[in-house]
Design a protein around this motif. Structure first.
Motif, PDB file in Angstrom:
ATOM      1  N   GLU A  27       2.996   7.753   1.041  1.00 25.25           N
ATOM      2  CA  GLU A  27       2.732   6.593   1.905  1.00 25.25           C
ATOM      3  C   GLU A  27       3.747   5.478   1.662  1.00 25.25           C
ATOM      4  O   GLU A  27       4.078   5.169   0.522  1.00 25.25           O
ATOM      5  CB  GLU A  27       1.324   6.044   1.600  1.00 25.25           C
ATOM      6  N   ASP A  32       0.869  -1.188   0.000  1.00 30.16           N
ATOM      7  CA  ASP A  32       0.000   0.000   0.000  1.00 30.16           C
ATOM      8  C   ASP A  32       0.899   1.229   0.000  1.00 30.16           C
ATOM      9  O   ASP A  32       1.411   1.621   1.047  1.00 30.16           O
ATOM     10  CB  ASP A  32      -0.906  -0.037   1.241  1.00 30.16           C
ATOM     11  N   THR A  75       1.179   1.313   7.908  1.00 29.68           N
ATOM     12  CA  THR A  75       1.490   2.309   6.882  1.00 29.68           C
ATOM     13  C   THR A  75       1.803   3.634   7.567  1.00 29.68           C
ATOM     14  O   THR A  75       1.354   3.888   8.688  1.00 29.68           O
ATOM     15  CB  THR A  75       0.310   2.539   5.923  1.00 29.68           C
ATOM     16  N   HIS A 100      -2.479   2.619   9.340  1.00 30.72           N
ATOM     17  CA  HIS A 100      -3.348   1.472   9.625  1.00 30.72           C
ATOM     18  C   HIS A 100      -2.471   0.238   9.576  1.00 30.72           C
ATOM     19  O   HIS A 100      -1.388   0.256   8.972  1.00 30.72           O
ATOM     20  CB  HIS A 100      -4.517   1.394   8.631  1.00 30.72           C
ATOM     21  N   GLU A 116       1.222   7.432   6.208  1.00 30.72           N
ATOM     22  CA  GLU A 116       0.651   8.103   5.040  1.00 30.72           C
ATOM     23  C   GLU A 116       0.055   9.466   5.354  1.00 30.72           C
ATOM     24  O   GLU A 116      -1.154   9.636   5.315  1.00 30.72           O
ATOM     25  CB  GLU A 116      -0.390   7.205   4.358  1.00 30.72           C
TER      26      GLU A 116
HETATM   27 MN   LIG Z   1      -3.050   3.039   3.143  1.00 30.40          MN
END
Ligand SMILES: [Mn+2]
Length: 441
Positions: free
Chosen positions: A408, A272, A383, A355, A385
């Motif tokens: 991120e 991500d 993460t 998260h 971000e």
């Molecule tokens: Mn994310």
């Protein structure tokens, strides 16, 4: 890359842990994900339930794993589809009941069609039924009917389950702590994601469509056997201020930025990563000013990723930097701490900084225990971000209007702080501009 045997050993270890947590007298029932209709008679690509996959590694639908700690004839049972040459001609090979014990390392396997006859007998004599209730109401109802059958049959002459226990907290506490093998798998997903971002930077040009740039990401993922872990965001100009913009169907304009938030899912694990870069390869002065604020928030948050710190510490560090920057840019007026206390920064940064990340992109696991933020531990993956989203509108200086930026990366909490497992995509203004100046060829 983790060997097949390493993965088998990992799963065996997870199942031992689960069996211990459920304990004698309990039975845990874990169904596979159901197939989802996309339209009429076509289905979405099948994606296994992450909990089920974590313990079994089994990728077929129509399966139910059953765990009965202390059962002499076998503690780990699998109900699955049996072989069916006719169906397999259409839908592909099945593992089948006969091979399941060898392939999945379960103690025994039964045809899923026989579950009504077999499962009530397994439930009989157990005191607690562990299951994730509320996920699939249809399955919950079926489970209740099996339990009622047991009650009706035994009429109090034998132990029957008197307790329902949520299975998800047990599983999710386990999943929040990633093993070295898992972090290795996640690093591969993160690095593939970073490589896709680099390619996007190299091929991006004014007047390209957002979906054409999105296609480059998909190309990078699929040729490595990966999938999109989630619908990618490719947002030119002010579209970046729509946090979950996934329509990706507008042209990218010369002079605008483009925000990409995307992740590869490789071997079940999600990457991500977000990057924001100028469509024409050069940041304007106002774009650079806002970008530097987000980048300083990113670095401040990264520095707060330490085992023993609270989960909220990276977020608080990011908010401090972002709010300081918003004052410097003239977008907020007042003292930084007062502005934060009043929540003024949320006008430009409405989401959180982190998260959990794992088999699910917004991975499982509690963020708080007893109302206090959880402490980061070695093996957690999250993460970082931060972003700023400046809408067009009254009170906003003209040169900042419509600028949306997010940066991120994915981080494992390691002994010496943040281990950026998605490292590779350029981050600084200079590195982004240099990358964009070289074409992918
Ligand atoms: Mn994310």
């Amino acid at each position: 890359m983790a060997s097949h045997q390493t993965l088998l050993n990992e799963r065996a270890r997870r199942r031992r842990h689960l069996l211990r947590a459920v304990g004698t007298g309990g039975i845990a029932i874990l169904p596979a994900a159901a197939e989802q209709v996309r339209s009429r008679d076509t289905h979405h690509p099948y994606r296994q339930n992450s909990d089920f996959f974590y313990f079994t590694g089994f990728e077929e639908p129509d399966a139910i794993a059953v765990f009965i700690p202390g059962r002499k004839q076998g503690e780990y049972l699998m109900f699955c589809r049996d072989r069916d040459p006719q169906r397999e001609q259409w839908d592909g090979k099945r593992t089948g009941v006969m091979l399941a014990p060898q392939v999945l390392e379960c103690d025994d396997a039964f045809p899923i069609d026989d579950i009504d006859d077999i499962l009530p007998g397994l439930i009989e004599g157990c005191d607690q039924v562990y299951h994730t209730f509320g996920l699939d109401p249809e399955f919950d109802a079926q489970l209740m009917s099996w339990i009622n059958q047991v009650h009706a049959k035994t009429r109090g002459w034998q132990n029957t389950p008197t307790e329902f226990v949520a299975l998800d907290p047990l599983m999710h506490e386990m999943r929040i702590g990633k093993s070295r093998t898992e972090i290795g798998q996640m690093r591969r997903a993160g690095q593939l994601t970073a490589a896709a971002h680099i390619r996007a930077m190299q091929v991006c040009a004014p007047d390209m469509m957002e979906y054409a740039l999105e296609a480059e990401l998909g190309y990078c993922y699929r040729r490595e056997g990966a999938f999109h872990a989630f619908e990618p965001i490719v947002a030119g100009g002010e579209n970046a201020c729509t946090l979950h913009y996934i329509t990706n169907r507008e042209p990218l304009k010369d002079g605008d930025l483009v925000l990409i938030d995307s992740g590869a899912e490789l071997d079940g694990y999600a990457g991500d990563v977000s990057r924001t870069f100028p469509v024409n390869g050069r940041f304007s002065d106002p774009q650079r000013e806002v970008y530097e604020v987000v980048l300083s928030a990113y670095h401040a948050a990264m520095a707060a990723v330490q085992s023993g710190n609270a989960f909220c510490d990276p977020h608080d560090a990011a908010v401090q930097e972002l709010t300081r920057g918003l004052v410097k840019l003239g977008l907020l007026k007042g003292r930084v701490n007062n502005l934060i206390r009043a929540g003024e920064h949320t006008r430009f940064f409405p989401h959180r900084t982190s998260h959990w990340l794992g088999l699910d992109v917004h991975d499982v696991g509690e963020y708080k225990t007893d109302k206090a933020w959880r402490e980061l531990e070695i093996g957690n993956v999250l993460t970082i971000e931060p972003g700023l989203y400046i809408p067009s509108g009254p009170g906003i200086p003209k040169h900042y209007r419509g600028i949306g930026i997010r940066v991120e990366d994915d981080v494992a909490v390691a002994r010496d702080g943040a281990d950026v497992i998605s490292a590779g995509a350029p981050l600084s203004v200079e590195d982004i501009e240099a990358t964009m100046a070289t074409s992918s060829g």
